[in-house]
Each structure stands twice: as C-alpha cells, then as structure tokens.
Design a protein around this motif. Structure first.
Motif, PDB file in Angstrom:
ATOM      1  N   LEU A 197       4.370  13.501  -3.012  1.00  0.00           N
ATOM      2  CA  LEU A 197       3.909  12.265  -2.377  1.00  0.00           C
ATOM      3  C   LEU A 197       3.575  12.540  -0.922  1.00  0.00           C
ATOM      4  O   LEU A 197       4.346  13.159  -0.207  1.00  0.00           O
ATOM      5  CB  LEU A 197       4.995  11.188  -2.455  1.00  0.00           C
ATOM      6  CG  LEU A 197       5.423  10.741  -3.843  1.00  0.00           C
ATOM      7  CD1 LEU A 197       6.611   9.810  -3.745  1.00  0.00           C
ATOM      8  CD2 LEU A 197       4.271  10.053  -4.551  1.00  0.00           C
ATOM      9  N   ASN A 244      10.309  10.669   2.478  1.00  0.00           N
ATOM     10  CA  ASN A 244       9.514  11.470   3.412  1.00  0.00           C
ATOM     11  C   ASN A 244       9.521  10.955   4.851  1.00  0.00           C
ATOM     12  O   ASN A 244       8.517  11.018   5.544  1.00  0.00           O
ATOM     13  CB  ASN A 244       8.061  11.591   2.925  1.00  0.00           C
ATOM     14  CG  ASN A 244       7.952  12.417   1.672  1.00  0.00           C
ATOM     15  OD1 ASN A 244       8.809  13.237   1.375  1.00  0.00           O
ATOM     16  ND2 ASN A 244       6.883  12.208   0.926  1.00  0.00           N
ATOM     17  N   SER A 245      10.643  10.424   5.312  1.00  0.00           N
ATOM     18  CA  SER A 245      10.736   9.972   6.697  1.00  0.00           C
ATOM     19  C   SER A 245      12.156  10.202   7.198  1.00  0.00           C
ATOM     20  O   SER A 245      13.016   9.320   7.083  1.00  0.00           O
ATOM     21  CB  SER A 245      10.349   8.503   6.828  1.00  0.00           C
ATOM     22  OG  SER A 245      10.430   8.111   8.164  1.00  0.00           O
ATOM     23  N   VAL A 263      14.834   6.207   1.425  1.00  0.00           N
ATOM     24  CA  VAL A 263      13.820   6.546   2.420  1.00  0.00           C
ATOM     25  C   VAL A 263      13.083   7.784   1.922  1.00  0.00           C
ATOM     26  O   VAL A 263      13.700   8.815   1.696  1.00  0.00           O
ATOM     27  CB  VAL A 263      14.461   6.807   3.803  1.00  0.00           C
ATOM     28  CG1 VAL A 263      13.401   7.142   4.830  1.00  0.00           C
ATOM     29  CG2 VAL A 263      15.287   5.609   4.252  1.00  0.00           C
ATOM     30  N   SER A 287       2.795   9.970   1.192  1.00  0.00           N
ATOM     31  CA  SER A 287       3.071   8.769   1.980  1.00  0.00           C
ATOM     32  C   SER A 287       4.570   8.605   2.221  1.00  0.00           C
ATOM     33  O   SER A 287       5.402   9.153   1.514  1.00  0.00           O
ATOM     34  CB  SER A 287       2.538   7.533   1.259  1.00  0.00           C
ATOM     35  OG  SER A 287       3.222   7.361   0.039  1.00  0.00           O
ATOM     36  N   ASN A 288       4.890   7.822   3.243  1.00  0.00           N
ATOM     37  CA  ASN A 288       6.274   7.471   3.557  1.00  0.00           C
ATOM     38  C   ASN A 288       6.564   6.100   2.979  1.00  0.00           C
ATOM     39  O   ASN A 288       5.679   5.243   2.929  1.00  0.00           O
ATOM     40  CB  ASN A 288       6.495   7.439   5.065  1.00  0.00           C
ATOM     41  CG  ASN A 288       6.186   8.768   5.725  1.00  0.00           C
ATOM     42  OD1 ASN A 288       6.087   9.781   5.059  1.00  0.00           O
ATOM     43  ND2 ASN A 288       6.030   8.752   7.027  1.00  0.00           N
ATOM     44  N   ALA A 289       7.799   5.889   2.558  1.00  0.00           N
ATOM     45  CA  ALA A 289       8.163   4.593   1.991  1.00  0.00           C
ATOM     46  C   ALA A 289       9.653   4.351   2.177  1.00  0.00           C
ATOM     47  O   ALA A 289      10.442   5.286   2.289  1.00  0.00           O
ATOM     48  CB  ALA A 289       7.814   4.544   0.510  1.00  0.00           C
ATOM     49  N   ILE A 290      10.001   3.070   2.212  1.00  0.00           N
ATOM     50  CA  ILE A 290      11.407   2.653   2.221  1.00  0.00           C
ATOM     51  C   ILE A 290      11.563   1.635   1.104  1.00  0.00           C
ATOM     52  O   ILE A 290      10.910   0.595   1.099  1.00  0.00           O
ATOM     53  CB  ILE A 290      11.813   2.040   3.575  1.00  0.00           C
ATOM     54  CG1 ILE A 290      11.685   3.078   4.689  1.00  0.00           C
ATOM     55  CG2 ILE A 290      13.234   1.510   3.507  1.00  0.00           C
ATOM     56  CD1 ILE A 290      11.975   2.555   6.066  1.00  0.00           C
ATOM     57  N   ASN A 291      12.412   1.953   0.133  1.00  0.00           N
ATOM     58  CA  ASN A 291      12.652   1.072  -1.009  1.00  0.00           C
ATOM     59  C   ASN A 291      14.089   0.566  -0.952  1.00  0.00           C
ATOM     60  O   ASN A 291      15.016   1.342  -0.711  1.00  0.00           O
ATOM     61  CB  ASN A 291      12.431   1.824  -2.323  1.00  0.00           C
ATOM     62  CG  ASN A 291      11.025   2.376  -2.432  1.00  0.00           C
ATOM     63  OD1 ASN A 291      10.070   1.700  -2.122  1.00  0.00           O
ATOM     64  ND2 ASN A 291      10.908   3.623  -2.848  1.00  0.00           N
TER      65      ASN A 291
END
Length: 90
Positions: free
Chosen positions: A35, A55-56, A53, A37-41
């Motif tokens: 992936l 990739n951040s 978290v 992109s960065n994401a927070i779920n």
C-alpha cells in the motif's frame, strides 16, 4: 508545534468519553510495501478500541504518546485521591 499537535490528539481522545470510558485502547503500527497510502482505522469492540495506523510512524508515535500521557494522568489522579482519603491521627 509538537505541543499543539499533542493537545489536538488529547482533545480527540477525550471527546468521545462515553464511548471510550473504561475501555482499553490498543494502537498498532502496520507497515506495508503493497500500500502506498497512509491510513488510520478505528475499530470499536465491547471492551477495547483498536486504532490501526498504516504506513505512518509519526501518527503512531503521536497517538501512543497521547495514550501514555493520559494513562499517567489517570494514575496520578488515583494516587491523589488515595492520599486525600487517608487521615492523619494526632
């Protein structure tokens, strides 16, 4: 600048107290080469809240620092309440 960011995360975590009260907050840092992109779920379970978290590492470090700081403040409050409840006999 870092203090302003930490305060905003503290506000974010403190706002939904009815959802997060007495729940365990788990934060995981996921690194993926697949992936870009960065994401927070955020996932809510019966007794835990899991924040993933992706990739951040900076966001992970900020969230972890805020949760740690909040736990330390709660422990201080418990200690203060215990000290106030005790009495000294003369």
């Amino acid at each position: 600048m870092r203090n302003i960011i930490l305060k905003s995360f503290e506000t974010f975590i403190a706002q939904p107290l009815s959802l997060l009260k007495n729940k365990i907050i788990r934060i995981t840092n996921l690194k993926s080469d697949f992936l870009s992109s960065n994401a927070i779920n955020v996932s809510l379970f019966d007794d835990t809240v899991q924040i993933d978290v992706v990739n951040s590492e900076k966001a992970y470090n900020l969230l972890s620092a805020v949760v740690y700081k909040r736990k330390m403040n709660e422990l201080r409050q418990v200690k203060i309440n215990e000290n106030q409840a005790s009495t000294i006999l003369n």
